[in-house]
Scaffold this motif. Structure first.
Motif, PDB file in Angstrom:
ATOM      1  N   GLU A 120       0.813  -1.206   0.000  1.00  0.00           N
ATOM      2  CA  GLU A 120       0.000   0.000   0.000  1.00  0.00           C
ATOM      3  C   GLU A 120       0.854   1.266   0.000  1.00  0.00           C
ATOM      4  OE1 GLU A 120      -3.666   1.867   2.717  1.00  0.00           O
ATOM      5  OE2 GLU A 120      -2.262   0.417   3.582  1.00  0.00           O
ATOM      6  N   MET A 121       2.121   1.164   0.401  1.00  0.00           N
ATOM      7  CA  MET A 121       2.947   2.362   0.547  1.00  0.00           C
ATOM      8  C   MET A 121       3.807   2.665  -0.678  1.00  0.00           C
ATOM      9  SD  MET A 121       6.095   1.265   3.091  1.00  0.00           S
ATOM     10  CE  MET A 121       5.070   1.011   4.520  1.00  0.00           C
ATOM     11  N   GLU A 122       3.480   2.055  -1.818  1.00  0.00           N
ATOM     12  CA  GLU A 122       4.337   2.198  -2.990  1.00  0.00           C
ATOM     13  C   GLU A 122       4.196   3.544  -3.704  1.00  0.00           C
ATOM     14  OE1 GLU A 122       6.701  -0.121  -3.543  1.00  0.00           O
ATOM     15  OE2 GLU A 122       5.807  -0.922  -1.705  1.00  0.00           O
ATOM     16  N   HIS A 123       5.279   3.963  -4.314  1.00  0.00           N
ATOM     17  CA  HIS A 123       5.298   5.051  -5.296  1.00  0.00           C
ATOM     18  C   HIS A 123       4.451   4.615  -6.486  1.00  0.00           C
ATOM     19  CE1 HIS A 123       7.050   7.648  -8.437  1.00  0.00           C
ATOM     20  NE2 HIS A 123       7.566   8.398  -7.485  1.00  0.00           N
ATOM     21  N   HIS A 124       3.859   5.586  -7.178  1.00  0.00           N
ATOM     22  CA  HIS A 124       3.037   5.253  -8.351  1.00  0.00           C
ATOM     23  C   HIS A 124       3.778   4.372  -9.352  1.00  0.00           C
ATOM     24  CE1 HIS A 124       0.624   9.219  -7.593  1.00  0.00           C
ATOM     25  NE2 HIS A 124       0.298   8.249  -6.751  1.00  0.00           N
ATOM     26  N   ALA A 125       5.101   4.560  -9.451  1.00  0.00           N
ATOM     27  CA  ALA A 125       5.896   3.787 -10.411  1.00  0.00           C
ATOM     28  C   ALA A 125       5.943   2.309 -10.074  1.00  0.00           C
ATOM     29  CB  ALA A 125       7.320   4.344 -10.500  1.00  0.00           C
ATOM     30  N   ASN A 126       5.589   1.967  -8.831  1.00  0.00           N
ATOM     31  CA  ASN A 126       5.565   0.556  -8.452  1.00  0.00           C
ATOM     32  C   ASN A 126       4.134   0.056  -8.236  1.00  0.00           C
ATOM     33  OD1 ASN A 126       6.894  -1.882  -8.030  1.00  0.00           O
ATOM     34  ND2 ASN A 126       7.117  -1.552  -5.829  1.00  0.00           N
ATOM     35  N   LYS A 166       1.904 -14.689  -8.312  1.00  0.00           N
ATOM     36  CA  LYS A 166       3.019 -14.875  -9.241  1.00  0.00           C
ATOM     37  C   LYS A 166       4.207 -13.988  -8.930  1.00  0.00           C
ATOM     38  CE  LYS A 166       0.819 -17.982 -11.440  1.00  0.00           C
ATOM     39  NZ  LYS A 166       1.194 -19.388 -11.194  1.00  0.00           N
ATOM     40  N   LEU A 167       3.976 -12.887  -8.177  1.00  0.00           N
ATOM     41  CA  LEU A 167       5.076 -11.989  -7.852  1.00  0.00           C
ATOM     42  C   LEU A 167       4.637 -11.033  -6.745  1.00  0.00           C
ATOM     43  CD1 LEU A 167       7.704 -10.417 -10.084  1.00  0.00           C
ATOM     44  CD2 LEU A 167       6.290  -8.803  -8.825  1.00  0.00           C
ATOM     45  N   ILE A 168       5.603 -10.595  -5.925  1.00  0.00           N
ATOM     46  CA  ILE A 168       5.376  -9.563  -4.919  1.00  0.00           C
ATOM     47  C   ILE A 168       6.303  -8.401  -5.238  1.00  0.00           C
ATOM     48  CG2 ILE A 168       5.548  -8.961  -2.460  1.00  0.00           C
ATOM     49  CD1 ILE A 168       5.022 -11.958  -1.872  1.00  0.00           C
ATOM     50  N   SER A 169       5.774  -7.174  -5.172  1.00  0.00           N
ATOM     51  CA  SER A 169       6.594  -5.987  -5.438  1.00  0.00           C
ATOM     52  C   SER A 169       6.472  -5.028  -4.260  1.00  0.00           C
ATOM     53  CB  SER A 169       6.149  -5.310  -6.737  1.00  0.00           C
ATOM     54  OG  SER A 169       7.107  -4.356  -7.157  1.00  0.00           O
ATOM     55  N   VAL A 170       7.630  -4.604  -3.712  1.00  0.00           N
ATOM     56  CA  VAL A 170       7.616  -3.806  -2.496  1.00  0.00           C
ATOM     57  C   VAL A 170       8.821  -2.867  -2.476  1.00  0.00           C
ATOM     58  CG1 VAL A 170       8.901  -5.570  -1.203  1.00  0.00           C
ATOM     59  CG2 VAL A 170       7.463  -3.931   0.032  1.00  0.00           C
ATOM     60  N   ALA A 171       8.629  -1.695  -1.884  1.00  0.00           N
ATOM     61  CA  ALA A 171       9.717  -0.734  -1.723  1.00  0.00           C
ATOM     62  C   ALA A 171      10.629  -1.159  -0.577  1.00  0.00           C
ATOM     63  CB  ALA A 171       9.163   0.656  -1.448  1.00  0.00           C
ATOM     64  N   HIS A 172      11.927  -0.976  -0.772  1.00  0.00           N
ATOM     65  CA  HIS A 172      12.876  -1.199   0.316  1.00  0.00           C
ATOM     66  C   HIS A 172      12.722  -0.085   1.350  1.00  0.00           C
ATOM     67  CE1 HIS A 172      17.197  -2.746   1.326  1.00  0.00           C
ATOM     68  NE2 HIS A 172      16.472  -2.564   2.395  1.00  0.00           N
ATOM     69  N   VAL A 173      12.588   1.160   0.846  1.00  0.00           N
ATOM     70  CA  VAL A 173      12.357   2.331   1.700  1.00  0.00           C
ATOM     71  C   VAL A 173      11.220   3.142   1.099  1.00  0.00           C
ATOM     72  CG1 VAL A 173      13.316   4.501   2.565  1.00  0.00           C
ATOM     73  CG2 VAL A 173      14.749   2.445   2.514  1.00  0.00           C
TER      74      VAL A 173
END
Length: 405
Positions: A120-126, A166-173
């Motif tokens: 939920e905390m991702e930048h729009h690019a992610n 199939k995949l997880i995408s998350v910000a490191h910071v």
């Protein structure tokens, strides 16, 4: 801590400027960092002494440029502890790196009814690239939420993962909250279900140690321009096993082995994903930025920025009516806040007149704004060149502005 801030600041001539007859304070490094003389001089040296197109010319200039370009790939491999330069793909930024994976990975591995988990905390690019890919494939995006302190609800991840994931995408910071997410733990949970993970490291790479082997990340992406390098240069780290299986993202020169009207064979990694002439100048100059970070010492840099974060946080909490968004224990040098009764744009505009450059608005993170039910906020973010004296000057300016409302 061995940190010569005066020496570091001397590398950034722009910091000597005045804005509106005020000393220039740059608190917007999370958007894009300022560039040191080492990077500027490397760009000038390349164009004055040995510019040529890489990988294809049979002359001195092309050979020299190619060697320096590939030398930076080697530096990046070492910087993030990848196993091979085959895993280092040059793109034009974090955004393109994510789009590359969203397009190529999903083309090969995602089908109708499948799911992709995005925090939920991702930048729009992610977020948007995964939405576009999901729409093409008939898949679904699943949200991993965070709590009001700005901490991901990792305990929810196990129940969110299914045989459709199939995949997880998350910000490191987080670019808004500053939260340093436990990506190693997330990856470990995902891998127990054989689910790969992409980590958006745009806000992490300039500030914290990255070891993709220790993290066991499947994909890790970041940008040069947030690391004191030029804009227009991005990095995609991908494990060979995935990159070998994924189809090319774009077609053109360099990414091919042989072309005929009967068919085309593709180049080896990483060139299979590097169609066309890349940003040669930017990549080579990025090498100078990596050298500066290494010479400074990432541990020293991290400790310095953490001291700034603690100092600024304590100062801001003295201001009545100010709310900070994101108060995780593990944070990078980012503070987002609002002051009751003051619009973030008004605050930013007045602070700009006092020489302080910072970010206001939704910060390319509408889902974070929606979580807190706010239209936007103010963000200050630190780089290797910031000081406590700048924080003091900012605090005084902020109090003056607050008294106007």
């Amino acid at each position: 801590m061995n940190y010569d801030i005066d020496k570091i600041r001397s590398y950034f001539p722009v910091l000597k400027k005045e804005v509106y007859n005020k000393p220039f304070i740059y608190f917007d490094s999370a958007a894009s960092s300022q560039k040191p003389v080492q990077v500027l001089m490397k760009e000038e040296e390349l164009h004055n002494e040995y510019y040529g197109n890489i990988h294809r010319g049979a002359h001195y200039m092309a050979d020299k440029a190619t060697n320096d370009f590939e030398g930076v790939r080697e530096k990046i491999k070492t910087f993030i502890n990848a196993t091979s330069t085959k895993e280092i793909v040059f793109t034009k930024g974090t955004t393109e790196s994510i789009n590359l994976v969203a397009s190529s990975f999903c083309e090969r591995f995602v089908a109708e009814g499948d799911e992709i988990i995005v925090s939920e905390m991702e930048h729009h690019a992610n977020i948007v690239p995964w939405q576009l890919a999901a729409e093409r494939k008939g898949a679904r995006i699943v949200k991993l939420p965070f709590n009001d302190s700005g901490i991901l609800e990792i305990e929810r991840l196990i129940e969110l993962i299914s045989d459709k994931t199939k995949l997880i995408s998350v910000a490191h910071v987080s670019n808004v909250l500053g939260t340093i997410n436990p990506v190693k733990e997330i990856i470990n949970i995902a891998h127990h279900s054989d689910v790969p993970v992409l980590v958006d490291g745009a806000q992490a790479a300039p500030h914290v140690k990255i070891d993709v082997q220790d993290l066991d990340a499947d994909f890790y992406v970041f940008s040069a321009h947030k690391m004191y390098g030029p804009n227009g240069v991005g990095i995609l780290f991908g494990k060979e096993k995935w990159l070998n299986e994924m189809p090319p993202y774009q077609g053109g020169g360099e990414m091919i082995s042989e072309v005929s009207f009967e068919g085309t064979t593709f180049n080896d990694l990483p060139y299979k994903f590097e169609a066309g002439t890349p940003h040669i100048t930017g990549v080579i100059a990025f090498g100078a930025a990596i050298d500066l970070i290494n010479e400074t010492g990432l541990e020293n840099l991290t400790a310095w920025e953490h001291s700034l974060l603690e100092y600024a946080t304590a100062k801001l909490k003295e201001i009545e009516g100010l709310r900070i968004y994101g108060e995780a224990t593990q944070k990078s040098g980012v503070i987002s806040f609002n002051i009751e009764g003051v619009h973030s744009y008004d605050l930013a505009m007045l602070l700009d007149k006092m020489g302080v450059a910072l970010r206001s608005g939704h910060l390319c993170a509408d889902t974070v704004m929606a979580h807190y039910n706010i239209p936007g906020c103010i963000r200050i973010s630190f780089g290797m060149y910031n000081t406590k004296a700048e924080i003091d000057a900012f605090w005084e300016a902020l109090n003056k502005v607050r008294m106007m409302f």
